[in-house]
Structures are given as C-alpha cells and as structure tokens.
Design an enzyme around this catalytic site. Structure first.
Site, PDB file in Angstrom:
ATOM      1  N   SER A 154       0.893  -1.034  -0.019  1.00  0.00           N
ATOM      2  CA  SER A 154      -0.005   0.096   0.081  1.00  0.00           C
ATOM      3  C   SER A 154       0.874   1.233   0.024  1.00  0.00           C
ATOM      4  O   SER A 154       1.684   1.417  -0.745  1.00  0.00           O
ATOM      5  CB  SER A 154      -0.909  -0.004   1.446  1.00  0.00           C
TER       6      SER A 154
ATOM      7  N   ASP B 257      -9.153  -5.614  -5.372  1.00  0.00           N
ATOM      8  CA  ASP B 257      -8.382  -4.551  -4.400  1.00  0.00           C
ATOM      9  C   ASP B 257      -9.397  -3.209  -4.736  1.00  0.00           C
ATOM     10  O   ASP B 257      -9.254  -2.960  -6.160  1.00  0.00           O
ATOM     11  CB  ASP B 257      -7.037  -4.370  -4.362  1.00  0.00           C
TER      12      ASP B 257
ATOM     13  N   HIS C 103      -7.156  -5.723  -0.846  1.00  0.00           N
ATOM     14  CA  HIS C 103      -6.063  -5.004  -0.633  1.00  0.00           C
ATOM     15  C   HIS C 103      -5.080  -5.649   0.260  1.00  0.00           C
ATOM     16  O   HIS C 103      -4.005  -5.398  -0.110  1.00  0.00           O
ATOM     17  CB  HIS C 103      -6.437  -3.563   0.019  1.00  0.00           C
TER      18      HIS C 103
END
Length: 798
Positions: free
Chosen positions: A651, A742, A774
């Site tokens: 991320s 995601d 995610h």
C-alpha cells in the site's frame, strides 16, 4: 510474468527453477502453525472464593482449507492476586467451527455464538443462527431468515453485539434485508409484487435493480448496517425503527435503565449507537467514501428506544436522536458500571484534517438518570489530542476500540491499549481527573494488548518481534501496599498448553534480538519551519541475529561480508505504525537470514499529532528522506552492508518502495511491492478513497480542493508526487504481489507501473491473486506471497 491461482504453494508445487523452495516452504509452514491469542473474557468463578474464570479464544491458520481455525480454552485462577502457577486449564480446547462471533453475557453465565444457518430460505439465501449457551448446554437456537436481515456484521468496525443488563435481550448490527429485484419475461405482471424469496414461473427471470452504494474496500456487496434486537425467551427478532435511511448504524450498546416517575408504567430501554452519514461532510461529497481503516469519516453517537420483540404492546415508532452534535467524531461508546458516565473515543483530529488516521481523544458525558437527553449534551474532554510529547512522555491516544468492560472497580478508571511510539502499551485513564498512567511495565520493550478485565485483575497478550504471543495476568496492588511509582501492577505469566512451537521456530526465535533505534530528523530538514513535534526523532525497529548486532569497538574493523543482508520493511497508511509485536511473516524473513529494519517515518501513529501532520502534502519527499536517513543510520553504525539492501512494502509502503528504487536507484538490489500506489493521478478516479489522494498530495488543503472531477492542475500535482514520475531511473528487478479484488488501490495501478518497467527491459515478476482484496490476507494467498518474497530476496541478496 507469473500468475497464481490464489491457492497455496507447497514444497512440491513451487515454480520452475525453484527446487530450493522446499526448505523455505517447510519453514514458513512452521511459522504459520503458530497459534495466536485473539480474545479473552473474564468472570467471577462459579467456584467462588475470589477466583476468576478466563475464556481464551485462539486461532490457527488452516492452509489446506484456506481458512482460520478458531478454538477456545478455559483456565481457572483460584487466587488472581498471587504470583503463582496455581491455575488450571480445561483438559482440551474445543473448536468453534463456522462461528463468526462469540460474545459472553455480562455475568459470564451465557454465551452467544453467531453462525451461518444450515437452513436455507426458498431462494437459497442463507439465514443466520443465534445459539444461546449456558453452563454445559445449549439453551436455545434462534433462526433468523434472510427476509428479516442479512449477515451479522463481524468486521470489527460496524460490528456491535450487546446484551441487556438482565440478559433477556441482545442488540446487534446486521445487513438490512435485500430489496426486491425486478422480474422480466412471460409473467412480469404476475410476478411484479413477489418478494425476492418467491420462486419464478417458467420463462421469467430477475433483473439486477438499482445499484446500491456500499462502503468500499472489504464491503463489496454488503448492504447498509442497521440495528436489530432479539428476545431470547421468545426468539422474536425486530428491527430498530427510527434510524434515518442515510445513516449506517454500528457499535451498539444498551444504556442503563432510566429512573422513571411512578406514573410512567412503560419499561423504557434505550440503545446508544454510532451513526455514519452517507454524505462525507468534511469533503462535501454525496458519495460513500471507503470505510476500512478510514477514521476520518464523520460520525456521531445517537440514542433510540429499544423495541421489545414479540410484545403485543403497541408503541409509537422510536426516533433516533443525536447525542454528540458538537463534535465531529464519536466512536466506541461505553457506560461506566454505575451508569453515571458515557465515555467514547473520538477521531476528530482525523475528521478535521482529512488524514485517514490521527491522534485520538477521549470524552465523557454525565448520563442523566431521569432521561433528560438531547443533541447538545455537555461533552467533557478527558484526554485531549496531544500535539507533541516531551522526551519519554505520553504521546497521545492511538486507540480505536475499547473492550466491552474496560472499568476498574472505582467506576471512574478505564483501561485501554494504545500505540506509544513503536510499542503498544496498556494505559489507565481516570475520567474525572484526566490523569493517564502506564499500566503495562515501563521497562518492557514488547507490545501489550488488553484483552479482559475483572475487578482488579486484567488479562493481556504480550509479544515482540522475537517472541510469539504469551498470556499475562495483571493484578492492581491495593492502595494500602507501599509500591514505587510505575509499579502499581504486578504481572505474571500464564502458560498456555496449546502455544507450542516447532523446534526450528524455537531455535530461530531464540537466536534473534531487536532494538528500537532513535533516528534524528534529516539534516536537510532542520532549516525548515517545522513544528516541534516534526523536529523530534522518529524510530526504527532493527531485528537481527544476536551474533551480528555487535557494533565494532574503537579501532576494530568489521568485515561487511560478515553482516547479514538488510531488508527495509515499510508500513502502509501512511498514518499507521509498525510495533514491537510478533509477525509470523516478518519472523520468517528473519529466519531466512535477513536483518530487518522497520521504519516508523514521520507521519506514523504514536508520535504526537504534529509529527503525524507533517507528512500530508509532503508524501514522496519527507517520508522518502526519512527512510533513507534510517538506512544511513544503520550503515554508519556498522549494522548494514550498503551493497546488500532490499526494500519491501504494501500500500503506502509499496508507494515508498517504488519511490525509493526510483529516487535512490543505486542503494537497493531489489524491491517487493504489495498492492502499491504507483500513480496517484490515475488512482484518484478509481479508488474508494479519492480523498486520500487529495489530502496526502495537498495536505490539509485537500479538504477544500477535493473534487470528484479533478482539474488538469490537480492531476499534475498528483502525478508529481507519484513514484511513476521517477520510473525512468529504476534499475533493479522487482516482485509485484497484486490482489485482483482490491478497491483501495485497484490492480490497474500496479499493472501500469509493471508494464512500464517491462518496456524499459527490467526484470519484473508478478503474482496476481484473483480473489484477494487490498490486504492479500487469505491464508493461502498470504503464504504464497511471503514464500515468494523470501525466495526472491534470497536470490538477489544472498
């Protein structure tokens, strides 16, 4: 380009040329076999004599089933005040197969278990089963059909299950029932009024109906959370009326009984809950912005009269009333045992600045026994937002959820878990004075998490980067006993029979050590007009084999070849924190022979609000310089070989990883990226959190400049802070781990960067997990992701 099915990789199914993966796969299996302690509940023992019973819920990953196995054990502690090994576990743990929630009653004599029902409705929709257990027996099964409501929320955020004080009713949060879908075909007219559970005539079919907006990442297809009450005696279930359609309800608790005048014969019971508006007021957009990990969504406490399911008494429809109109965020409501106070946490710093997570505050309301409630109740600030802490001082609250009963017997002191720089600690807060004290030992470098509380005793789980979970019992020493400041609690270990580890895990962990390093702010930053908090050192957690962490003495030269390769591990967020707690995946990388450096760059949680707010508007610059400064620090101290350094992150950690291999291409041998943010200008139009793009790129000004249709000028700013703007300088091979489902950083963002790297002639490996979101945290997917991470790092570092 490699693609994976999302199924687990075993030693016999590794990719071509990876024959040595068998050893690494076996090692990773050993780490995945380590159980974790998830929850614990305490109650006065039925045996009496001042003892307590503790129910401990643990979990273990079941890789072949691609699921988590949950099991429970009970331990009886005859004398919680004695530092002794006199405690007694039940002979065997028992597995709770298929249970999504387990909630004990306040007295500890009953237990609610929520399962997916084995009974299906006529259209195949699953119903929910509520099991009420008593001592040694099942008291009642309650089947709730899909026509009443959908699944019960067990997400840790909207989730809320609360027993009434007399344990006759349970309030909970579930999906509202599905809307009736339109019918087309030969029998449109005859089927138009049928419910979704009715069967269709031949030649007819159901359409999709109107699109229903959800709360984004991890909530795909989930309907609005609403409140329900079940009558345990009758099994009747009823929706709580009076909540506006644009409010999503969660975190419900029963309010204390009101003192009503004798003329009022109605037994009025109230529920208090958190309500989130579908309209994101701080960003002036009518859409639902993503909720997962996003504490900057405005919310309020409401109260509403609870229904009595199955009652024949007719009452006017209740109307939910706001309690906290004067504050932008109110979460995790809890009543004191004597019913005098309602306390709650607030993420108002996040709401007011737009940062997805920030320093929290704690507040209280004096609860009126006479029922005189309204939208402008006087809210007392108990623990305000801490801007910056003195050296070693309290850095502020970083807690998003209180345990169900956090209170000590004085009715005014509650305990909670909170980040304290790179640790998690247990704190005690006096809600009358606002005094904050550290309950977990100040000399411990491990991380502590509060699980349960009973009178003067508390149950906690403790771990560190080199030690998996252990269970601790703490006892508050009586005031009459003289003790030194900071030693008001005594702690001892409760050995858990089921926490056994493979020999290779024991050997690996016993050979490791960790240290929390203080990293001065980069010299290039000192001339800037920084806040006091942003000038303070940040931290990094350095994990290494004990033999390799010996700094050379004066005049001694240490060979760089003797230093293990270094892996920088970068957390996401960016407003999150890596703590000194156990991670099976990080421990696996340590066991492979790597030193690890977890960098908590400025902007991380746990260091005060000023340090956190120094990052928005400076991403891709300040955070990159902080990571490089931490790397310089370990190299200058003889802890790293500059020729053997890799970087990994997911991320925002992937955002930093791709920035670092572009901005400092000669300092890293490879990078591993999990669902990385690579191009903010393309992400802004497809993510569930476009507000993140604006706030992190523009700073607090992103609150005002936010737009659902970004201008060319805005897109230029978003592009310039993106890793893709440095792509032409990348030199190293990369591994990408991408979740196809995601919605936070949609997979196209990573693939754009991948294809550009391939076009430059660089080596790129991609593993795509078709069913993952995610986090890429389905057990088989996570296993495969980290097995490939380990073998990839070995290839380029060893």
């Amino acid at each position: 380009m490699d693609q994976a099915s999302g199924k687990s990789v075993s030693a016999t199914t590794c990719g071509k040329g990876d024959a040595n993966d068998a050893k690494e796969a076996e090692l990773l299996h050993s780490f995945y076999a380590i159980p974790s302690i998830d929850k614990a509940w305490t109650s006065s023992s039925r045996k009496g004599n001042g003892g307590i019973d503790v129910v401990v819920a643990m979990s273990q990953l079941n890789l072949p089933a691609n699921a988590k196995r949950t099991f429970m054990s009970t331990v009886y502690i005859p004398d919680p005040s004695a530092n002794t090994s006199d405690y007694h576990w039940s002979p065997f743990p028992f597995e709770l197969s298929g249970a999504s929630l387990i909630v004990p009653s306040p007295s500890g004599t009953k237990l609610l278990v929520v399962r997916k029902s084995d009974v299906e409705s006529k259209d195949g929709a699953s119903s929910v089963k509520l099991e009420i257990w008593g001592p040694g027996q099942l008291l009642k099964d309650i089947y709730v059909p899909a026509s009443k409501h959908g699944s019960i929320y067990a997400d840790g955020w909207f989730e809320g299950v609360s027993w009434s004080q007399d344990e006759s009713f349970i309030a909970y949060v579930a999906e509202e029932p599905a809307n009736t879908r339109p019918v087309y075909g030969q029998s449109v007219s005859s089927c138009a009024g049928q419910s979704s559970s009715d069967s269709l005539e031949s030649g007819s079919w159901r359409g999709q109906g109107d699109w229903l907006e959800d709360w984004g990442e991890s909530y795909s297809g989930k309907r609005r959370p609403v409140l329900f009450v079940v009558n345990i005696a009758s099994g009747a279930v009823q929706i709580v009326e009076g909540i506006p359609k644009d409010i999503s309800a969660g975190q419900v608790v029963w309010a204390p009984h009101l003192d009503m005048p004798p003329s009022d014969t109605g037994a009025k019971q109230l529920l208090v809950f958190v309500g989130w508006s579908s309209f994101a007021g701080n960003f002036s957009t009518p859409r639902k912005l993503g909720m997962k990990y996003c504490y900057n969504r405005p919310c309020s406490l409401y109260y509403v009269e609870a229904p009595v399911p199955g009652s024949e008494t007719s009452k006017p429809a209740a109307v939910a009333t706001k309690l906290t109109a004067d504050i932008s965020s109110a979460i995790s409501p809890r009543f004191s045992p004597d019913g005098k106070f309602l306390v709650f946490l607030s993420s108002q710093a996040a709401v007011n600045t737009g940062a997805h997570s920030a320093t929290n505050s704690l507040h209280s309301i004096d609860w009126p026994a006479n029922g005189s409630l309204g939208p402008h109740m006087q809210i007392r600030d108990v623990v305000p937002v801490v801007q910056h802490a003195e050296e070693g001082g309290f850095p502020g609250l970083y807690c998003s959820n209180l345990i169900s009963n956090p209170w000590l017997p004085d009715n005014c002191t509650l305990l909670l878990s909170s980040a304290w720089r790179s640790q998690q600690v247990i704190l005690g807060v006096n809600i009358l004075s606002g005094d904050v004290m550290r309950v977990s030992p100040a000399d411990s470098q491990a991380s502590w998490n509060l699980l349960g509380l009973q009178n003067r005793c508390t149950i906690a789980v403790v771990s560190s980067p080199t030690k998996p979970h252990s269970l601790k019992l703490g006892h508050l020493i009586p005031p009459s006993t003289p003790v030194k400041a900071g030693k008001e609690w005594s702690w001892f270990n409760i050995s858990v029979p089921s926490l056994k580890y493979a020999e290779k895990v024991e050997t690996s962990m016993s050979s490791m050590q960790f240290e929390v390093l203080q990293i001065p702010v980069p010299v290039t930053e000192t001339h800037k007009n920084l806040s006091e908090g942003a000038k303070q050192p940040f931290e990094a957690i350095f994990v290494s084999p004990k033999a390799s962490n010996n700094k050379p003495s004066a005049g001694e030269t240490k060979s760089l070849d003797d230093i293990p390769p270094l892996v920088l591990v970068l957390h996401g967020g960016p407003h999150a924190v890596t703590q000194t707690s156990f991670s099976r995946t990080a421990a696996f990388l340590s066991a492979l022979g790597f030193n690890l450096l977890h960098v908590n760059y400025r902007g991380s949680l746990g260091f005060g609000e000023e340090a956190l707010q120094s990052l928005p508007g400076n991403v891709g610059h300040q955070d990159v310089r902080d990571v490089l400064t931490a790397l310089d620090h370990v190299i200058e101290n003889g802890l790293a070989n500059p020729a053997k350094v890799a970087v990994i992150g997911g991320s925002h950690g992937g955002f930093l990883t791709s920035h670092l291999i572009g901005q400092a291409p000669d300092r890293f041998t490879t990078g591993v990226l999990r669902n990385p943010v690579c191009n903010v200008s393309s992400m802004v139009g497809i993510t569930d959190i476009p507000d993140w793009c604006y706030v992190e790129a523009f700073g607090k000004g992103g609150l005002n400049s936010y737009s659902e249709a970004p201008s060319a000028q805005d897109l230029n700013v978003l592009y310039r802070c993106s890793p893709i703007s440095h792509l032409s300088k990348v030199k190293v091979p990369t591994l990408f781990l991408l979740g196809a489902q995601d919605r936070r950083v949609p997979v196209s963002n990573g693939f754009q960067y991948v294809q550009a790297l391939r076009a430059s002639g660089l080596e790129v490996k991609v593993i795509l997990f078709p069913e993952d979101v995610h986090a890429i945290d389905r057990p088989q997917s996570e296993f495969e992701a980290f097995l490939n991470t380990g073998t990839w790092l070995k290839r380029f570092l060893q």
